[in-house]
Design an enzyme around this catalytic site. Structure first.
Site, PDB file in Angstrom:
ATOM      1  N   SER A  88       0.806  -1.227   0.000  1.00  0.00           N
ATOM      2  CA  SER A  88       0.000   0.000   0.000  1.00  0.00           C
ATOM      3  C   SER A  88       0.837   1.274   0.000  1.00  0.00           C
ATOM      4  CB  SER A  88      -0.926  -0.008   1.220  1.00  0.00           C
ATOM      5  OG  SER A  88      -0.151  -0.162   2.399  1.00  0.00           O
ATOM      6  N   THR A 132      -1.578   3.912   4.631  1.00  0.00           N
ATOM      7  CA  THR A 132      -0.551   4.877   4.276  1.00  0.00           C
ATOM      8  C   THR A 132       0.499   4.898   5.378  1.00  0.00           C
ATOM      9  OG1 THR A 132      -2.120   6.266   3.109  1.00  0.00           O
ATOM     10  CG2 THR A 132      -0.164   7.369   3.962  1.00  0.00           C
ATOM     11  N   THR A 152       1.900   7.009  -0.029  1.00  0.00           N
ATOM     12  CA  THR A 152       0.930   5.930  -0.249  1.00  0.00           C
ATOM     13  C   THR A 152       0.724   5.653  -1.740  1.00  0.00           C
ATOM     14  OG1 THR A 152      -1.329   5.243   0.350  1.00  0.00           O
ATOM     15  CG2 THR A 152      -1.072   7.510  -0.341  1.00  0.00           C
ATOM     16  N   ARG A 177      -7.192  10.071  -9.431  1.00  0.00           N
ATOM     17  CA  ARG A 177      -7.698  10.369  -8.083  1.00  0.00           C
ATOM     18  C   ARG A 177      -6.507  10.699  -7.171  1.00  0.00           C
ATOM     19  NH1 ARG A 177      -6.749   8.171  -2.700  1.00  0.00           N
ATOM     20  NH2 ARG A 177      -8.640   8.373  -1.491  1.00  0.00           N
ATOM     21  N   THR A 232      -4.638   8.240   8.038  1.00  0.00           N
ATOM     22  CA  THR A 232      -4.635   7.100   7.128  1.00  0.00           C
ATOM     23  C   THR A 232      -6.060   6.545   7.087  1.00  0.00           C
ATOM     24  OG1 THR A 232      -3.729   4.907   6.640  1.00  0.00           O
ATOM     25  CG2 THR A 232      -3.914   5.477   8.957  1.00  0.00           C
ATOM     26  N   GLY A 233      -6.414   5.942   5.972  1.00  0.00           N
ATOM     27  CA  GLY A 233      -7.790   5.455   5.808  1.00  0.00           C
ATOM     28  C   GLY A 233      -8.409   6.081   4.569  1.00  0.00           C
TER      29      GLY A 233
HETATM   30  N1  ASP Z   1      -5.474   7.768   2.887  1.00  0.00           N
HETATM   31  C1  ASP Z   1      -5.075   7.038   1.727  1.00  0.00           C
HETATM   32  C2  ASP Z   1      -5.847   7.509   0.543  1.00  0.00           C
HETATM   33  O1  ASP Z   1      -7.034   7.729   0.654  1.00  0.00           O
HETATM   34  C3  ASP Z   1      -5.252   5.585   1.852  1.00  0.00           C
HETATM   35  C4  ASP Z   1      -4.590   4.955   3.022  1.00  0.00           C
HETATM   36  O2  ASP Z   1      -4.373   5.504   4.081  1.00  0.00           O
HETATM   37  O3  ASP Z   1      -4.216   3.840   2.817  1.00  0.00           O
HETATM   38  O4  ASP Z   1      -5.283   7.591  -0.516  1.00  0.00           O
END
Ligand code: ASP
Length: 303
Positions: A48, A163, A181, A191, A214-215
């Site tokens: 990731s 991330t 990330t 995106r 993160t998320g």
């Molecule tokens: N925050 C990141 C994103 O939306 C994804 C992640 O934290 O894995 O790109």
């Protein structure tokens, strides 16, 4: 001042370990964050983060990263960057060498090449297979929602959202934050997520502290989550209280499906986190410890 560093997820241990080596030998928070994140970008087991990780729906890896200096508030970011191994270092060059904050796509790649970064393309082991498997599931119509991207979104919800996001406090009391990330697996081409958006994916100010997320990036962007946490800390909340209040605010409106986590470190070295994901862990080390420890955070009780 006792240095401290925190970073998201299990792989945060490697980032913090590298970063603390730098901090304990008198290095800066900015170097600790950049070098720590580079270790995770290079890790072939982390899909990731970094080149060769999980791609967008068309099979292309588009990377987001940003970095911020808490002393000057200078920052740099890249979004949808292809073919470069260390997006965090390109983000730092954007901060140090340009009058801009965010470069994306082709422009970001051109800038990176001009700075001397090498163009590369490879798959980390398992990354291509996961992409092909997901495409196959979509072809079989396993997920029933109206649009193709809608189906993708449902299909990957909750998967591979990790991330590497870090905040560091150095011996001089300077702070820095950074993140890197591949973004959401199977995202739409072009995106750009929170990790490239200052104030959303990260914010840091020596006078207060720093926060990183993160998320589901859309949630962090919608609520300017990292800046919100820094503002709440500035108003007198400790990092845990600030993170919990900010997460509660995202849950109250629920503008986007998907969970988010926020991790904060203030300028006294105090740490806190809150999240609405299934689970969340972060790595922590301060100057009195010889290695990082992993801390589990319970899901915010207001979820
Ligand atoms: N925050 C990141 C994103 O939306 C994804 C992640 O934290 O894995 O790109």
């Amino acid at each position: 001042m006792k240095p401290v560093m925190v970073a998201t997820w299990n792989f945060g241990v490697k980032a913090v370990s590298k970063g603390m080596d730098i901090l304990l030998s008198g290095g800066s928070a900015l170097d600790a964050v950049e070098e720590g994140i580079k270790v995770v970008e290079d890790d072939l087991e982390v899909l990731s983060v970094g080149l060769g990780g999980l791609p967008n729906v068309e099979g292309e890896v588009e990377l987001d990263a940003s970095i911020m200096d808490g002393g000057t508030l200078r920052c740099g970011a890249v979004g949808a960057l292809k073919d470069i191994r260390h997006p965090i270092s390109v983000a730092r060059k954007v901060m140090e060498l340009t009058p801009h904050v965010l470069l994306v796509g082709e422009g970001a790649l051109k800038f990176a090449l001009r700075c001397g970064f090498k163009r590369e393309r490879f798959w980390k082991p398992g990354s291509r297979e996961r992409w092909e498997e997901m495409l196959e599931n979509l072809r079989k119509g396993k997920y029933e929602v109206e649009s193709f991207y809608g189906r993708v979104w449902k299909a990957v919800g909750g998967l591979w959202k990790e991330t590497v996001s870090a905040v560091a406090l150095d011996a001089k009391g300077c702070m820095a934050a950074g993140n890197s990330t591949t973004g959401l697996f199977m995202k739409m081409p072009g995106r750009v997520g929170d990790s490239a958006v200052i104030g959303a994916g990260l914010y840091v100010d020596n006078r207060v502290g720093g926060a990183v997320t993160t998320g589901t990036g859309e949630v962090a962007i919608n609520y300017c989550l990292s800046k919100r946490v820094c503002d709440l800390m500035a108003s007198g909340l400790n990092p845990k209280e600030a993170c919990e209040k900010a997460i509660a605010e995202t849950l109250y409106r629920r503008n986007f499906d998907g969970g988010i986590a926020v991790l904060a470190l203030n300028n006294k070295g105090e740490v806190g986190a809150a999240h609405s994901l299934k689970e969340f862990v972060y790595a922590y080390q301060d100057g009195g410890m010889d290695k990082p420890e992993l801390r589990k955070v319970e899901r915010f009780s207001g979820c």
